[in-house]
Design an enzyme around this catalytic site. Structure first.
Site, PDB file in Angstrom:
ATOM      1  N   HIS A  91       0.831  -1.199   0.000  1.00 45.31           N
ATOM      2  CA  HIS A  91       0.000   0.000   0.000  1.00 45.31           C
ATOM      3  C   HIS A  91       0.872   1.258   0.000  1.00 45.31           C
ATOM      4  O   HIS A  91       1.779   1.382   0.803  1.00 45.31           O
ATOM      5  CB  HIS A  91      -0.930  -0.014   1.211  1.00 45.31           C
ATOM      6  CG  HIS A  91      -1.940   1.072   1.194  1.00 45.31           C
ATOM      7  ND1 HIS A  91      -2.339   1.712   2.325  1.00 45.31           N
ATOM      8  CD2 HIS A  91      -2.643   1.640   0.182  1.00 45.31           C
ATOM      9  CE1 HIS A  91      -3.249   2.624   2.022  1.00 45.31           C
ATOM     10  NE2 HIS A  91      -3.441   2.594   0.717  1.00 45.31           N
ATOM     11  N   ALA A 102       5.244  12.200 -21.211  1.00 48.20           N
ATOM     12  CA  ALA A 102       4.439  10.974 -21.167  1.00 48.20           C
ATOM     13  C   ALA A 102       4.951  10.104 -20.028  1.00 48.20           C
ATOM     14  O   ALA A 102       5.626   9.095 -20.238  1.00 48.20           O
ATOM     15  CB  ALA A 102       4.510  10.244 -22.508  1.00 48.20           C
TER      16      ALA A 102
END
Length: 139
Positions: A20, A129
């Site tokens: 997480h 990008a």
């Protein structure tokens, strides 16, 4: 032979190890990658594979709770920016959670990559990008 979405062993391995809030970067062919960060270079030639092809495959296996982009993408690559936002909106619906999207300067973005679990280098050759994907939990 594995028949799941991600066949690349390095990408599959790093996704399976994410906890997480761990981060994973998908970048274009030009982003500098810190020596201290794992580099998964899948660029074959200019444009192959594209940034969005890599993002699409990675996010099929990775639970995403946040994404960080360089602010410059809005002006310098608006078409890709819109494509990425649409993808993240669809991913939210598929995952059943909200994906927080935040922006930072490109210089700060490059610094943040040093803390990621890995950087996946695509063959994309369009400006800014790049995305930092933050891992969520599936429960």
């Amino acid at each position: 032979m594995k028949k799941g979405t991600v066949l690349n062993s390095e990408i599959s391995s790093v996704i399976s190890r994410l906890g997480h809030t761990d981060t994973l970067v998908v970048c274009d062919a030009g982003l500098p990658i810190p020596n201290s960060t794992a580099r998964i270079d899948i660029a074959l030639t200019q444009g192959v594979p594209s940034f969005m092809q890599v993002v699409d495959v990675v996010t099929r296996e990775m639970q995403v709770e946040a994404a960080i982009l360089a602010t410059e993408i809005k002006q310098q690559n608006p078409q890709l920016h819109e494509t990425l936002l649409t993808h993240l909106e669809q991913l939210q619906q598929h995952q059943g959670n909200t994906i927080k999207i935040s922006y930072t300067t490109h210089e700060q973005f490059k610094k943040l990559t040093a803390d990621s679990q890995a950087v996946i280098r695509s063959g994309e050759c369009s400006p800014y990008a790049n995305v930092i994907l933050c891992a969520g939990v599936t429960f």
